[in-house]
Structures are given as C-alpha cells and as structure tokens.
Write an enzyme that holds these catalytic residues in place. Structure first.
Site, PDB file in Angstrom:
ATOM      1  N   TRP A   1       0.705  -1.206   0.332  1.00  0.00           N
ATOM      2  CA  TRP A   1      -0.198   0.083   0.357  1.00  0.00           C
ATOM      3  C   TRP A   1       0.768   0.819  -0.161  1.00  0.00           C
ATOM      4  O   TRP A   1       0.096   2.318  -0.345  1.00  0.00           O
ATOM      5  CB  TRP A   1      -1.288  -0.280   1.064  1.00  0.00           C
TER       6      TRP A   1
ATOM      7  N   ARG B   1       6.788  -0.472 -11.637  1.00  0.00           N
ATOM      8  CA  ARG B   1       7.604  -1.402 -11.451  1.00  0.00           C
ATOM      9  C   ARG B   1       8.202  -2.374 -11.918  1.00  0.00           C
ATOM     10  O   ARG B   1       8.913  -3.348 -12.184  1.00  0.00           O
ATOM     11  CB  ARG B   1       8.545  -1.143  -9.925  1.00  0.00           C
TER      12      ARG B   1
ATOM     13  N   PRO C   1      -3.105  -5.034  -5.910  1.00  0.00           N
ATOM     14  CA  PRO C   1      -2.861  -4.329  -4.980  1.00  0.00           C
ATOM     15  C   PRO C   1      -3.313  -4.669  -3.706  1.00  0.00           C
ATOM     16  O   PRO C   1      -4.227  -5.537  -3.647  1.00  0.00           O
ATOM     17  CB  PRO C   1      -3.254  -3.035  -5.655  1.00  0.00           C
ATOM     18  N   ALA C   2      -2.522  -3.583  -3.184  1.00  0.00           N
ATOM     19  CA  ALA C   2      -3.078  -4.040  -1.372  1.00  0.00           C
ATOM     20  C   ALA C   2      -4.665  -3.401  -1.746  1.00  0.00           C
ATOM     21  O   ALA C   2      -5.302  -2.454  -2.153  1.00  0.00           O
ATOM     22  CB  ALA C   2      -2.058  -3.083  -1.122  1.00  0.00           C
TER      23      ALA C   2
ATOM     24  N   SER D   1       5.854  -7.435   3.514  1.00  0.00           N
ATOM     25  CA  SER D   1       6.962  -7.421   4.138  1.00  0.00           C
ATOM     26  C   SER D   1       7.229  -8.379   4.305  1.00  0.00           C
ATOM     27  O   SER D   1       6.879  -9.922   3.310  1.00  0.00           O
ATOM     28  CB  SER D   1       5.762  -7.114   5.706  1.00  0.00           C
TER      29      SER D   1
ATOM     30  N   GLU E   1      10.627  -8.283  -2.927  1.00  0.00           N
ATOM     31  CA  GLU E   1      11.189  -7.248  -2.638  1.00  0.00           C
ATOM     32  C   GLU E   1      10.315  -7.172  -1.046  1.00  0.00           C
ATOM     33  O   GLU E   1       9.147  -6.560  -0.571  1.00  0.00           O
ATOM     34  CB  GLU E   1      10.345  -5.906  -3.753  1.00  0.00           C
ATOM     35  N   LEU E   2      10.953  -6.887  -0.029  1.00  0.00           N
ATOM     36  CA  LEU E   2      10.604  -7.266   1.593  1.00  0.00           C
ATOM     37  C   LEU E   2      11.132  -5.575   2.407  1.00  0.00           C
ATOM     38  O   LEU E   2      11.950  -5.487   1.571  1.00  0.00           O
ATOM     39  CB  LEU E   2      10.544  -8.618   1.785  1.00  0.00           C
TER      40      LEU E   2
ATOM     41  N   ARG F   1      10.429  11.487   4.435  1.00  0.00           N
ATOM     42  CA  ARG F   1       9.533  10.531   2.922  1.00  0.00           C
ATOM     43  C   ARG F   1       8.561   9.727   3.281  1.00  0.00           C
ATOM     44  O   ARG F   1       8.249   8.481   4.277  1.00  0.00           O
ATOM     45  CB  ARG F   1      10.350  10.514   2.075  1.00  0.00           C
TER      46      ARG F   1
ATOM     47  N   CYS G   1      10.029   1.337   2.482  1.00  0.00           N
ATOM     48  CA  CYS G   1      10.652   0.149   2.579  1.00  0.00           C
ATOM     49  C   CYS G   1      12.347   0.293   2.966  1.00  0.00           C
ATOM     50  O   CYS G   1      13.269   0.096   3.530  1.00  0.00           O
ATOM     51  CB  CYS G   1      10.385  -0.798   1.639  1.00  0.00           C
TER      52      CYS G   1
ATOM     53  N   GLU H   1      11.019  -2.571  11.229  1.00  0.00           N
ATOM     54  CA  GLU H   1      10.355  -1.698  10.295  1.00  0.00           C
ATOM     55  C   GLU H   1       9.215  -0.812  11.339  1.00  0.00           C
ATOM     56  O   GLU H   1       8.199  -1.070  11.864  1.00  0.00           O
ATOM     57  CB  GLU H   1       9.845  -2.282   9.601  1.00  0.00           C
TER      58      GLU H   1
ATOM     59  N   SER I   1      16.032   6.191  -4.711  1.00  0.00           N
ATOM     60  CA  SER I   1      15.934   5.775  -5.802  1.00  0.00           C
ATOM     61  C   SER I   1      15.853   6.147  -7.502  1.00  0.00           C
ATOM     62  O   SER I   1      15.753   7.138  -7.190  1.00  0.00           O
ATOM     63  CB  SER I   1      13.443   4.994  -5.521  1.00  0.00           C
TER      64      SER I   1
HETATM   65  P1  NAD Z   1       2.063  -6.815   3.517  1.00  0.00           P
HETATM   66  O1  NAD Z   1       3.208  -7.859   3.219  1.00  0.00           O
HETATM   67  O2  NAD Z   1       1.135  -6.775   4.355  1.00  0.00           O
HETATM   68  O3  NAD Z   1       0.949  -7.038   2.558  1.00  0.00           O
HETATM   69  C1  NAD Z   1       1.685  -6.713   0.806  1.00  0.00           C
HETATM   70  C2  NAD Z   1       1.102  -7.117  -0.560  1.00  0.00           C
HETATM   71  O4  NAD Z   1       0.508  -8.433   0.142  1.00  0.00           O
HETATM   72  C3  NAD Z   1      -0.728  -6.730  -0.057  1.00  0.00           C
HETATM   73  O5  NAD Z   1      -0.905  -6.937  -1.429  1.00  0.00           O
HETATM   74  C4  NAD Z   1      -1.518  -7.693   0.730  1.00  0.00           C
HETATM   75  O6  NAD Z   1      -2.379  -7.566   0.304  1.00  0.00           O
HETATM   76  C5  NAD Z   1      -0.777  -8.808   0.098  1.00  0.00           C
HETATM   77  N1  NAD Z   1      -1.268 -10.308   0.776  1.00  0.00           N
HETATM   78  C6  NAD Z   1      -0.949 -10.177   2.515  1.00  0.00           C
HETATM   79  N2  NAD Z   1      -1.185 -11.888   2.214  1.00  0.00           N
HETATM   80  C7  NAD Z   1      -1.071 -12.628   1.926  1.00  0.00           C
HETATM   81  C8  NAD Z   1      -1.178 -14.074   1.710  1.00  0.00           C
HETATM   82  N3  NAD Z   1      -0.933 -14.421   2.388  1.00  0.00           N
HETATM   83  N4  NAD Z   1      -1.121 -13.616  -0.335  1.00  0.00           N
HETATM   84  C9  NAD Z   1      -0.978 -13.003  -0.756  1.00  0.00           C
HETATM   85  N5  NAD Z   1      -1.230 -12.352  -0.686  1.00  0.00           N
HETATM   86  C10 NAD Z   1      -0.745 -11.699   0.391  1.00  0.00           C
HETATM   87  O7  NAD Z   1       3.180  -5.154   3.511  1.00  0.00           O
HETATM   88  P2  NAD Z   1       2.229  -3.949   3.705  1.00  0.00           P
HETATM   89  O8  NAD Z   1       2.160  -3.874   4.610  1.00  0.00           O
HETATM   90  O9  NAD Z   1       0.993  -3.930   2.046  1.00  0.00           O
HETATM   91  O10 NAD Z   1       3.849  -2.900   3.102  1.00  0.00           O
HETATM   92  C11 NAD Z   1       4.672  -3.127   3.607  1.00  0.00           C
HETATM   93  C12 NAD Z   1       5.416  -3.320   3.733  1.00  0.00           C
HETATM   94  O11 NAD Z   1       6.286  -3.260   2.258  1.00  0.00           O
HETATM   95  C13 NAD Z   1       6.843  -3.137   4.752  1.00  0.00           C
HETATM   96  O12 NAD Z   1       7.272  -4.492   5.147  1.00  0.00           O
HETATM   97  C14 NAD Z   1       7.750  -2.917   3.276  1.00  0.00           C
HETATM   98  O13 NAD Z   1       8.874  -2.142   3.959  1.00  0.00           O
HETATM   99  C15 NAD Z   1       7.729  -3.430   2.292  1.00  0.00           C
HETATM  100  N6  NAD Z   1       8.064  -2.910   1.023  1.00  0.00           N
HETATM  101  C16 NAD Z   1       9.590  -3.364   0.269  1.00  0.00           C
HETATM  102  C17 NAD Z   1       9.236  -2.618  -0.375  1.00  0.00           C
HETATM  103  C18 NAD Z   1      10.535  -2.977  -1.631  1.00  0.00           C
HETATM  104  O14 NAD Z   1      10.781  -2.696  -2.748  1.00  0.00           O
HETATM  105  N7  NAD Z   1      11.571  -3.727  -0.806  1.00  0.00           N
HETATM  106  C19 NAD Z   1       8.742  -1.820  -0.832  1.00  0.00           C
HETATM  107  C20 NAD Z   1       7.229  -0.936  -0.991  1.00  0.00           C
HETATM  108  C21 NAD Z   1       7.143  -2.051   0.462  1.00  0.00           C
END
Ligand code: NAD
Length: 500
Positions: free
Chosen positions: A172, A181, A197-198, A251, A272-273, A300, A306, A404, A464
C-alpha cells in the site's frame, strides 16, 4: 511541529474535485479486457487515512475471479510474447505520456487513499512513470549470445524468452510506483500479468490499468484483482501450473510464506521485502548534508518506506549537534491531511500503524531513550496521525531498533569507532538500503564494501531511480527491479545448439 486546520475541516468528506476524481476510478475487477463485478458480488471499502472516511466501494474478488484473471493472462500470453518489442515499448511510452499529462489526478488519488502529502504523491508519479519510460526503451534491447561451441562442431545460440504469465502482488505504501515497477518490465519482456494491489490502496492501480486500456493495451495482457481476501484469491493462482512467475513487494513474513507456496510450483520469484536501514553519520560528515539526508530518508512518505532510515548511528562527537539540528527541522514540520498547504507529514496508513509507532517509542523510552521532540499520537482528529519524533540515546536492547518502524520516528544510537559503526549497521536480518555520511572518500569506499545492503546512499538520503537496480540482500529479498537488471526478472534463458 504544528498541525493544519485542514485536519478537522475535511474530516468525513471530500471536496468536489476529489469527489469527481474518485467517481472516475473504475470500481470493478479488470479481467480479459472487461470491468466486471466479483463472482459473488462482494465489495470492499477504501478509506482516507487522514479522516477515516470511506471514499469508495469497489469489487472484492473471489478465488473464482482469481482463476478467471489467470485464464485471461494465459490466453493472451502467446500473442503478447510475439507482439513486436517496438510495439510493446510504444504502448509503455504512450502510458508514460498519458500518466505525465494526468500527473495531478494520479497524485491526488494517491493522497486520498494513502495519505502522503500531495508534493510527495506528485514525486511518486514522476518516479513511477519513469519505469514506463525506462522499460519502453529496454523492450527493444533484450539481447542474447551467439558463438561457436568449444569443440568447433556447432553454433550455440543463447536467447531470452518471456517467462510467461506472472502474478504481481503490491503493497500500500507506494500505490503507483510499486505497480509500474513490476508491470512495465513484465510487459516489456513479453509477459502477461495478473496484479493484486493492497486492499488499503487499490484505487491507483485501477486508475492506472484504465489508462493502459486507453493507450491500447490488448485485452488480457494486464488483469487486476482487488480483494479483501488476499490469501483465498492468491493461493489457487500460485498453485496453478500455468503461472510461471510470482513477483511480490511487501513484508518479509508474507514474502516468506509466499516463497514456500511458490516452491511447490517451482515458480520464478522476485521478492522485494522489508528493510531496517542504517543511517551512519561519521564525525567528519558534512552535518548540513547529513541533516538534509536524514529528513529525506526518514520523513518521506511519513516514514512508511521500505528504504526509510530506521536506525541513526551517529558518531559520539557529533551526535548532540546532529540531534539538535534535526530536531529543529522536525519542529518546523507541518502535520496534516496531505492535500493541505505546506503539509510535510501526512497520516499513517491506519490506527494500527499509529499504535505500533507509539508502542515502539514507549518501549524505547522505558529502556532509557530520551525524547527530544514529538512522541505522541495526534488525538484531535479522526485520522491516523503520529507526531514526527526524535529519540536519542536509544539502548541496543530496544525493540525499535529491530522492527521496521514505518512511522516518522528518528532513533539515534551513538558509536565511537568505524568497526562499531559497521557492526551496528549490519546488526539486523534485513539488508535493503543503507546511508553513510562521511567526507573521507577512503572511509566511504570501505563502508560500501563492509555494509551488507542491496543499495547505499553515500552522502545522500534518497537513492531510488528507475535506471538503478532496486532490491535487497538477506531477509530484504531476492531479485532486482529497475535498471538493466529489472527486465531479466521476467525473462528466461534459452540455449540452442545448431550442429555444423
Ligand atoms: P504486506 O506484506 O502486509 O502486504 C503486501 C501485499 O501482500 C498486499 O497486497 C497484501 O494484500 C498481500 N498479502 C498479504 N498476505 C497475503 C497472502 N497470504 N497471500 C497473498 N497476498 C498477501 O505488506 P504491506 O503492509 O502492504 O507493505 C509494507 C511492507 O512492504 C513493509 O514491510 C515494507 O518494507 C515492504 N515494502 C518493501 C518494498 C521493497 O521494494 N523492498 C517496497 C515497499 C514496501
């Protein structure tokens, strides 16, 4: 710091322009070139985190919709793979042009569903758009190898082929850029996709895919599933043998679970975690640059990146000066709804995120950290706001150094030697981004070698770029997005021997 009056005046409502923009966003799933309701008619609500108000209701996909989307991507795969690379590139380029033309609308939409200040949302349109432009150029530059085999009995041809239908899952926090990307390199390589998407910020992806339709993307090449039930929709797609690739940003725990699922189907994966970026300031650093870098790297997206600096590791000789100069800048920040004049700190994504930031700050203080500024949730609003905060003297057993934070909180830890700085910087299971401030070039080069990270900013707080490989080491993930590397995540290598 101060809060804007727009915080209370906009609670519960949107103005006419916002209303019209939200109305223009499709509310269905996009499957096989058609906007459709979910199979069982279920819906999900999207909220403005700065007010808590519902801003739109959209379709929530079921498992059957998920398979229908994969069917569409599979059906379109062969013809998209054999579409001329130049044609694929030109579609991406037209998407870049139209997105640029509509930058203000996309920026406002992101601010409404995600909360980031409008100026930053505008920056994300630029950043997210660059992936379309970059991969429109890369589409025609996929090269192979051609040569004689060592025995001299034949010709070896090494070519690159699209991996096939891909499933893209995005978070999100950067609603546009995380989608472009992945979509741009996949399309450039000749892959069709299903994107999920989220649920917290699905509108930008819906609007972007409507734009792709407008610039002539053939039906089935991109399909979108919005859902409040991620696992139920995703599991059957990931288990389906027609899928060939899973690209996930989110995550680490969810990424690990998805990698296990992907293993059963031997899927290519890009992950990408999460991150826990160190921001190291040496005694010889230019403090003006370090403070500017700190503001950029920490605040920012209201700290919800992340790549956000999570741990400030500062030489004891400058820690006091750094903390007081940074706190002065923090004191001048304006907290408010992202659409408000001069706002630089928007809401967090929801109340759960505020609770998390608050409990991490309280834990750090209980273990000996000193609060310089901030340190509280903003209570006089129905939105999810947390004050920009600076903590000094954070002790090494504090939870806030391991987690985080994903909020506007600076944590300062002191060090005395370069070895100690390296040990602190590497003292995490993550390795996405790192920032180092020093005027000593040799020291900077040593830090490039010694810090375990996928990306580093040397005397800079934002790194970035669509032309650079984005990604992490350790538990921050696998693979790279953007740069020359990004398209290869969507290509597989084929070798052919032609005997003489
Ligand atoms: P999240 O892991 O909760 O969710 C990410 C996506 O996965 C969402 O679309 C969510 O709906 C989906 N999802 C969750 N559980 C799932 C499942 N069991 N099966 C399939 N899809 C599932 O993460 P978030 O809260 O949306 O985003 C924040 C996290 O993302 C932070 O940890 C951040 O560091 C990371 N992040 C990493 C990068 C990168 O490029 N490394 C970029 C942006 C965000």
């Amino acid at each position: 710091m101060s809060t804007t009056s727009s915080l209370s005046s906009t609670v519960g409502g949107t103005d006419a322009r916002e209303h019209a923009l939200l109305e223009s966003v499709p509310s269905g799933l996009f499957i096989g070139g058609k906007w459709v309701d979910s199979a069982d008619g279920s819906t999900l609500d999207v909220f403005d985190p700065s007010t808590g108000a519902r801003i739109k209701t959209i379709a929530s996909a079921t498992a059957a919709d998920g398979i229908a989307a994969l069917d569409a991507a599979v059906a379109a795969q062969q013809s998209w793979a054999s579409t001329a690379p130049r044609v694929r590139g030109e579609i991406l380029r037209r998407a870049f042009d139209l997105l640029t033309e509509r930058a203000d609308d996309f920026a406002l939409l992101m601010t409404l569903e995600m909360g980031k200040p409008l100026a930053e949302a505008r920056g994300e349109v630029t950043y997210g758009g660059e992936f379309l432009r970059w991969f429109s150029e890369e589409a025609v530059r996929v090269a192979g190898r051609y040569g004689q085999n060592p025995e001299g009995t034949g010709t070896m041809v090494v070519s690159q082929r699209p991996v096939g239908p891909c499933f893209l899952i995005t978070p999100w926090n950067f609603p546009l850029a995380m989608a472009t990307r992945k979509i741009a390199p996949a399309l450039a390589a000749g892959c069709t996709v299903v994107i999920k998407p989220a649920a917290l910020t699905p509108l930008t992806t819906l609007a972007f895919v409507a734009l792709l339709e407008e610039v002539g993307l053939p039906a089935g090449v991109v399909n979108v599933l919005t859902t409040s039930n991620s696992a139920a929709v995703s599991d059957p797609i990931i288990a389906d043998s027609r899928l060939r690739k899973l690209s996930f940003t989110g995550s680490t725990p969810v990424g690990v679970a998805l990698m296990k699922q992907a293993a059963d189907n031997v899927l290519r994966t890009s992950m990408e975690l999460g991150g826990n970026a160190p921001f190291v300031v040496f005694g010889d650093a230019d403090l003006d640059k370090a403070v500017d870098g700190a503001v950029a790297a920490k605040f920012r997206n209201t700290g919800q990146a992340c790549t956000a600096a999570n741990r400030f590791i500062v030489h004891s000789s400058v820690a006091g000066a750094f903390a007081s100069r940074l706190s002065e800048r923090v004191g001048a920040m304006i907290v408010g709804r992202g659409t408000g004049e001069g706002v630089n700190i928007g809401p967090l994504i929801n109340d759960k995120a505020v609770d998390k930031a608050d409990s991490l700050v309280l834990d750090a203080i209980s273990r000996g950290a000193r609060l310089v500024i901030g340190g509280s949730r903003v209570d006089d609003t129905s939105g999810s706001f947390y004050e920009p905060t600076v903590l000094t003297g954070v002790t090494r057993d504090s939870e806030i150094l391991r987690e985080e934070i994903f909020g506007p909180v600076v944590t300062i830890v002191e060090f005395d030697s370069e070895d100690e700085a390296v040990e602190l910087a590497n003292g995490t299971e993550y390795g996405l981004a790192a920032y180092v401030f020093t005027q000593d070039l040799a020291r900077g080069q040593r830090m490039i070698d010694r810090v375990d990270t996928g990306m580093m900013g040397l005397n800079v707080g934002i790194i970035s770029n669509a032309a650079a490989p984005f990604g992490g080491v350790k538990q921050s993930g696998l693979g790279r997005e953007g740069g020359l590397e990004g398209i290869h995540e969507y290509l597989s290598t084929k070798y052919t021997l032609i005997p003489r």
